[in-house]
Write a protein that holds these residues in place. Structure first.
Motif, PDB file in Angstrom:
ATOM      1  N   GLN A  87       0.830  -1.194   0.000  1.00  0.00           N
ATOM      2  CA  GLN A  87       0.000   0.000   0.000  1.00  0.00           C
ATOM      3  C   GLN A  87       0.873   1.256   0.000  1.00  0.00           C
ATOM      4  O   GLN A  87       0.579   2.218  -0.675  1.00  0.00           O
ATOM      5  CB  GLN A  87      -0.887  -0.023   1.240  1.00  0.00           C
ATOM      6  N   HIS A  88       1.924   1.235   0.774  1.00  0.00           N
ATOM      7  CA  HIS A  88       2.809   2.397   0.818  1.00  0.00           C
ATOM      8  C   HIS A  88       4.083   2.164   0.029  1.00  0.00           C
ATOM      9  O   HIS A  88       5.069   2.859   0.221  1.00  0.00           O
ATOM     10  CB  HIS A  88       3.124   2.752   2.261  1.00  0.00           C
ATOM     11  N   GLU A  89       4.044   1.173  -0.812  1.00  0.00           N
ATOM     12  CA  GLU A  89       5.182   0.856  -1.651  1.00  0.00           C
ATOM     13  C   GLU A  89       6.463   0.684  -0.863  1.00  0.00           C
ATOM     14  O   GLU A  89       7.478   1.332  -1.112  1.00  0.00           O
ATOM     15  CB  GLU A  89       5.363   1.934  -2.718  1.00  0.00           C
ATOM     16  N   VAL A  90       6.388  -0.165   0.126  1.00  0.00           N
ATOM     17  CA  VAL A  90       7.593  -0.470   0.889  1.00  0.00           C
ATOM     18  C   VAL A  90       8.491  -1.318   0.009  1.00  0.00           C
ATOM     19  O   VAL A  90       8.064  -2.306  -0.581  1.00  0.00           O
ATOM     20  CB  VAL A  90       7.243  -1.210   2.189  1.00  0.00           C
ATOM     21  N   ASP A  91       9.720  -0.890  -0.082  1.00  0.00           N
ATOM     22  CA  ASP A  91      10.648  -1.515  -1.000  1.00  0.00           C
ATOM     23  C   ASP A  91      11.137  -2.844  -0.447  1.00  0.00           C
ATOM     24  O   ASP A  91      11.048  -3.888  -1.060  1.00  0.00           O
ATOM     25  CB  ASP A  91      11.814  -0.539  -1.223  1.00  0.00           C
ATOM     26  N   LYS A  92      11.668  -2.791   0.770  1.00  0.00           N
ATOM     27  CA  LYS A  92      12.228  -3.999   1.344  1.00  0.00           C
ATOM     28  C   LYS A  92      12.273  -3.841   2.859  1.00  0.00           C
ATOM     29  O   LYS A  92      12.412  -2.732   3.362  1.00  0.00           O
ATOM     30  CB  LYS A  92      13.650  -4.186   0.808  1.00  0.00           C
ATOM     31  N   LEU A  93      12.180  -4.943   3.544  1.00  0.00           N
ATOM     32  CA  LEU A  93      12.281  -4.903   5.002  1.00  0.00           C
ATOM     33  C   LEU A  93      13.668  -5.373   5.427  1.00  0.00           C
ATOM     34  O   LEU A  93      14.172  -6.353   4.908  1.00  0.00           O
ATOM     35  CB  LEU A  93      11.229  -5.818   5.635  1.00  0.00           C
ATOM     36  N   TYR A  94      14.251  -4.659   6.356  1.00  0.00           N
ATOM     37  CA  TYR A  94      15.554  -5.058   6.875  1.00  0.00           C
ATOM     38  C   TYR A  94      15.434  -5.291   8.367  1.00  0.00           C
ATOM     39  O   TYR A  94      14.624  -4.685   9.034  1.00  0.00           O
ATOM     40  CB  TYR A  94      16.600  -3.964   6.635  1.00  0.00           C
TER      41      TYR A  94
END
Lengths: 696, 529
Positions: B1-8
């Motif tokens: 939804q918020h265009e999260v690129d990647k989780l670290y």
């Protein structure tokens, strides 16, 4: 607002008490004010000034002062004959007339404009008027011609030729919101003329004679005509009132009013009228008309008769929604109360819009009353309208309290007591706001007393800090249990006080002190040392040095830090820690030698591991030396040695060791350790020496 | 939804990303703030411009923000207070609570506790009755009441779903936390560390070369049956279970095609799942057994028990000494030393010195600071011959006047508190007197969690207070526990014993609790319905 010749603007409140002043800038100061206009837009109150050099300066909001100097009008040698401030598309611009020319000044440029449908022979402009909502513009020329159009100068609404050529004293718009009928009121010394576009009511123009010198004030829904002895309101008659009161009107509202009057006279005509309305199925409309018209009446008697008619009509309708009637009764009651001559706020119904009733912004009547310090009436109105306490009464009381703190003739105790007595625990009251006001008036002591009543300690702190009562602020912050708040105060104190006083203050507040220590531990380790120094906490100082020894890279540095720790531990009479540190220094030095001698890492090993490693590498002599030097307990040494020897697989040495003297740990461990290394042969050697009870 | 690129994961490695916005979701810890500061500064050095947002959970702590002064970073809070771990366990997951409050005297988490209580209150209606003991418990309770008053929430008139709440500080009862755990879940925690309701079983358990992450909760059918059992009965249970399982598998033989189809489609999956879990838990048991038998576990338990009972102190002391000398385990050695100190009201000066010296020799001189900290919270102290009772009392009274200065006062600067364990133990009957063998399979009291040697003090207090509906009759115990007890009933909530909610009790441990205590409380719950 009072604008002086040099461009200084003085601001007074309603009671002519001076509030503050500001200047309109250097240009105005040098060239003086020729003419000034105060105007109101959605951005607040603005001031526009025409200077002696025929230049314009203005600000759109006196509360957020931004001075703007408008561009020059080319070739302007004399003052403009008339000018006005326009607000279009959120931009404030100036329109001015010089002779037959109209100029529009915006932020950057000056342009010549011509109103559409204006014939060239109409002559020079004498007067101009902008409507209350900035939508319409009227121009008056020296031929007596009036042009009325949109303020955008894109469309003409209508025009007039009045036979009067002398310049009018005033020209203002008279119109009602959401009405398509527009009129302009022009005033000369003893003459008033109304000109408009209406087909019905104002045929062309109407002239009235003025008995006295008068002044016109344009308002939202009409024009007030003020003279020395009278106050009149000129407005377009609203449709509902027209329908009812027009001569021989047959509108449903008019019939209903008539029916009610006949009913009171106990005449059967009442039924006839009523029947007439009902036959047309217009009774609901009739009731609505009466209710609406009542709102526009100023005389309570007329209001009453209209409302009575409405109430009468309502009886014959199933399920007429009662809200409009009830609301109108309430509104009129409030309006009549504030129109009373002792209060003197003659608002019209339109100016007191019902959608404002439940908001207490400055435009609605309780707030107007508050500004006039008519607190009791304001509170009674709030109660009458059943406004929630927080929205209504609390706010008024807060205003009252803020006013109260300004009364210099009463003592702090008296004022604080009076305020608390009246306010008590009324919800929505912020004592800290009142205290802030008291502080602004220079009554710090009163402010502190008032803050005592504030139940949320978090709210007390910022003001106390502002008043430089930092220590009090600190204890309040601690009381609130909010560590963030305590930090705020502590760091504030740190900047405000000198180091010594700061530390002393912390000493008395253990919670703050421990928080500050936490902060220092991570951020300012040197300060931490000073803190411990201050209260001669040698134990902590020792710990501090031990801690910092681990961040030293070189051995000398570490030894140095540990030496410091050692001194502190001695001062703290902590012999154990001192001894341990001494041993650590000794061990460090030794380990360095070992590292050099054997070229293997020994640093930072525990004593146990150091000795163990020495044995593993077969340096039995060195191990023995450490054992003696550090007084390693016998038992420990034996455990250590046999497990190291077993790890090395040096069973020969182990046997030798077992015979060196009587084992302080018995011989069971020898067996166990051999078994652990799967050496049954060795285990058997020691088995006979194990005490009989352990042998099982 | 918020265009999260990647989780670290926030760890020591820098996050390499090309996106121009970073959002950090972190606990307010200095270490993580340093990590963020490193990223921000590195970006600045390389001329990258990014937007940064830090979301603190459960709340912003200005200390952490102050310590790492960061420009162009916005902060926010995520009021995440409670993590439900199981059907009957909710955790705040604040491992720093104990150190921050009990050692450093930092009160910041009290606010979080109060807000968590407020949250529970808003979800489950008002608590009928609140009991508590300990300063932290009291402060949390008071702060929570203040919050409730301020918010003026309309929980009034709601039917309470939680009848009683019991707040308890960790420090009145360190003994329980210091004893070796004997119930299965406790042992799994001691051996493998249970984190947020899940555990990593290493290769030696899974008998493959991978480690597996396993969720441990009531959903695990095998685990839920053995978690609260004493370890000695777990093995028997597991082997019985595997026999049953085998029998169910064996039913395959002699099935016709249709039955077989049924079996495969319906039962096989469940059986396989159960089989997998069973083999995991058997593996875990074996691994625990290996560890526990290797290090003379029996002897250690014996020493612990005699410490609890107060017999053969000399012998236990030399056991501890040997334990240290043989470098068995730094943490176990410390645990035993603390247990000795707390049960004996401090070590006698000679032992205090010699044990500490030998410990430093065995495990390294840096533990000098460890000892200092342990002394400060009263876990490892010296019996003071010189310090008479009056001296202690004058210190106490000084503390009391300090307290008058504000609601909350210094907690860390306290005197090394006397534990009074022996007297409390006698008063509450914490050491059960049993004739003959204690039946661990069919336990009669909560002592089973420690092989019948000791009833956890914390649980005993909860039991007693709830039974008496207050502290009446426990005055002596309260005095020995340093007071700060309270028992308040909400007048707005009708005291209707018929209500279901009366049976729901919320026990809040401030500073952590052990799985043994959870098991004991579950036992108590089952016993009392």
């Amino acid at each position: 607002l009072c604008i002086q010749e040099d461009g200084t603007v003085l601001i007074y409140n309603l009671f002519c008490e001076f509030k503050r002043h500001f200047s309109m800038g250097n240009e105005v100061l040098q060239n003086h004010v020729l003419e000034a206009k105060v105007f109101h837009t959605e951005y607040g109150t603005g001031v526009a000034i025409l200077t002696g050099a025929y230049r314009f300066s203005l600000t759109t909001n006196i509360d957020d002062l931004k001075l703007r100097r408008m561009p020059e009008v080319p070739g302007l040698q004399k003052p403009p004959s008339c000018w006005a401030v326009l607000s279009q598309d959120r931009v404030t611009i100036v329109l001015l007339a010089v002779g037959q020319d109209l100029y529009l000044l915006d932020n950057t440029s000056c342009s010549v404009v011509t109103p559409p449908g204006m014939s060239p022979s109409t002559g020079a402009y004498l007067q101009m008027a902008v409507s209350f909502n900035y939508r319409c513009l009227a121009l008056f020329t020296d031929t007596g011609y009036i042009w009325m159009g949109l303020a955008t100068l894109k469309e003409k609404l209508c025009e007039f030729n009045s036979s009067i050529r002398s310049p009018p004293k005033q020209m203002v718009w008279c119109m009602r919101p959401r009405s398509r009928q527009r009129a302009v009121v022009v005033a000369w010394d003893r003459q008033l003329m109304v000109a408009g576009n209406s087909t019905e009511c104002i045929h062309g123009e109407h002239r009235f004679v003025l008995d006295e010198d008068s002044y016109l004030v344009p308002e939202l829904d009409g024009v007030r005509i003020l003279s020395r002895t009278s106050h009149e309101f000129l407005h377009e008659i609203p449709e509902a009132s027209q329908e009812i009161f027009k001569i021989a009107s047959m509108a449903p509202g008019a019939l209903l009013l008539e029916a009610q009057k006949e009913y009171e006279k106990e005449s059967q005509k009442a039924d006839e009228y009523l029947r007439e309305i009902k036959d047309q199925k217009l009774l609901p409309e009739a009731v609505s008309q009466c209710i609406e018209a009542a709102g526009y009446e100023h005389e309570p008697d007329t209001q009453k008769s209209l409302l009575r008619a409405a109430s009468f009509g309502k009886c014959f309708i199933d399920k007429f929604p009662p809200e409009s009637f009830v609301r109108m009764c309430q509104d009129l009651r409030v309006l009549n109360a504030i129109r009373d001559y002792q209060i003197g706020i003659p608002l019209t119904f339109t100016q007191y819009p019902p959608w404002d009733r439940h908001m207490t912004d400055t435009s609605s009547s309780p707030s107007r009353l508050v500004l006039r310090r008519l607190y009791p009436l304001a509170i009674r109105i709030c109660e009458y309208l059943r406004l929630s306490e927080i929205q209504g009464v609390s706010r008024i009381l807060a205003h009252w309290a803020c006013y109260k703190v300004q009364q210099k003739d009463k003592s702090d105790e008296e004022v604080a007591h009076a305020i608390n007595q009246k306010l008590g625990d009324t919800p929505g009251i912020s004592y800290s706001e009142i205290a802030a006001r008291a502080y602004d008036c220079g009554r710090t002591e009163l402010a502190i007393k008032l803050l005592e009543y504030e139940p949320r300690s978090g709210e007390q702190v910022p003001l106390l800090l502002k008043m430089k009562r930092s220590k009090l602020a600190l204890s309040k912050a601690i009381e609130s249990g909010d560590t963030d708040l305590v930090y705020t105060v502590v760091l504030h104190l740190k900047n405000e006080l000198n180091r010594g006083t700061f530390f002393m203050t912390l000493q008395n507040q253990p919670v703050a002190l421990s928080l500050y220590r936490q902060f220092c531990k991570h951020q300012e380790r040197e300060t931490l040392k000073d803190l411990y120094n201050q209260d001669d906490n040698h134990q902590e100082l020792g710990n501090f040095h031990v801690h910092s020894s681990y961040s030293e890279k070189r051995i000398e540095g570490r030894v140095g830090a540990l030496q410091n720790a050692l001194d502190e531990y001695y001062k703290a009479k902590n012999e154990f820690a001192a001894k341990a540190t001494e041993d650590q220094i000794k061990l460090l030095r030794l380990q360095r030698h070992l590292q050099e001698d054997f070229d293997k890492p020994y640093l930072d090993l525990s004593l146990h591991d150091t000795v163990s490693n020495l044995i593993l590498d077969g340096h039995h002599k060195r191990a023995e030396q450490l054992y003696r030097e550090f007084k390693i307990p016998d038992k420990k040494y034996w455990w250590l040695k046999i497990s190291a020897l077993a790890n090395r697989g040096d069973w020969e040495e182990m046997e030798k060791f077992s015979k060196s003297k009587k084992s302080p740990i018995g011989y069971l461990p020898f067996v166990e350790i051999s078994v652990k290394h799967h050496n049954r042969y060795e285990a058997k050697k020691y088995a006979p020496r194990v005490t009989p009870e352990q042998r099982v | 939804q918020h265009e999260v690129d990647k989780l670290y994961k926030v760890e020591s490695r820098p996050a390499l990303s090309t996106s121009d916005q970073f959002c950090f979701l972190v606990r307010p810890r200095i270490k993580t703030m340093r990590y963020i500061a490193d990223i921000v500064n590195a970006d600045k050095m390389s001329g990258r411009s990014r937007k940064y947002k830090i979301i603190f959970s459960p709340q912003k702590v200005s200390l952490t923000v102050l310590c790492c002064h960061l420009p162009h970073v916005t902060c926010d809070e995520w009021s995440f207070y409670l993590l439900p771990l199981d059907e009957d366990i909710i955790s705040m997951e604040l491992p720093e609570f104990f150190r921050d409050y009990f050692l450093e005297g930092d009160h910041r988490w009290i606010n979080s506790v109060a807000r968590a209580l407020q949250l529970l209150n808003s979800l489950y209606g008002p608590f009928g009755k609140a009991y508590g003991i300990g300063r932290c418990a009291k402060m949390s309770y008071e702060l929570w009441r203040d919050l409730e008053e301020e918010s003026e929430g309309d929980s009034q008139g709601r039917k309470p779903e939680i009848g009683n709440v019991f707040l308890m500080d960790r420090d009145p009862d360190y003994v329980t936390a210091l004893c070796s755990q004997m119930v299965y879940e406790g042992l799994v925690d001691d051996t493998f560390r249970i984190k947020c309701g899940s555990v990593d079983f290493g290769p030696d358990v899974t008998s493959s070369d991978k480690s597996i992450k396993v969720l441990l909760n009531a959903q695990d059918k095998v685990f839920s049956q053995i978690r609260n059992e004493h370890f000695s009965s777990v093995f028997g249970f597991l082997s019985q279970k595997s026999r049953n399982l085998q029998a169910q598998y064996d039913r395959r033989r002699g099935m016709d095609i249709k039955q077989m189809k049924n079996f495969v489609s319906q039962e096989l999956k469940g059986l396989k799942q159960e089989h997998r879990l069973l083999s995991l838990h058997i593996g875990a048991c074996e691994s625990i057994m290996k560890k526990k038998t290797k290090q003379d576990f029996q002897e250690m338990i014996k020493a612990e028990h005699s410490l609890l009972e107060g017999f053969d102190i000399r012998e236990s002391t030399s056991f501890i000494e040997e334990h240290i000398d043989r470098q068995v385990s730094p943490i176990e050695s410390l645990r035993l030393m603390c247990l000795l100190s707390i049960t004996e009201n401090g070590l006698i000066p000679k032992d205090y010195r010699s044990l500490k010296t030998q410990y430093l020799q065995s495990y390294g001189p840096e533990h000098l600071l460890t000892f200092h900290n342990l002394k400060r919270i009263g876990l490892l102290t010296e019996q003071s011959a010189g310090e008479t009772l009056t001296a202690v009392e004058s210190k106490v009274s000084k503390l009391v006047t300090d307290r008058a200065a504000g609601k909350i006062t210094d907690a860390f600067n306290s005197l090394a508190r006397r534990s009074n364990f022996r007297a409390i133990s006698k008063k509450l009957g914490l050491i059960p007197r049993v004739d003959g063998e204690y039946d661990l399979k069919m336990p009669r009291d909560m002592a089973y969690v420690f092989s019948g040697a000791y009833v956890p003090l914390s649980c005993k207090i909860i039991e007693q207070v709830l039974e008496r509906r207050g502290w009446l009759g426990l005055e002596e115990v309260v005095r020995l526990l340093n007071g700060n007890e309270f028992s308040i009933s909400d007048s707005a909530v009708e005291d209707n014993p018929a209500w279901e909610s009366q049976r729901v009790i919320l026990a809040v441990f401030l500073g952590g609790c052990t799985f043994s205590e959870i098991a004991a409380l579950r036992f108590l719950g089952k016993e009392r319905g």
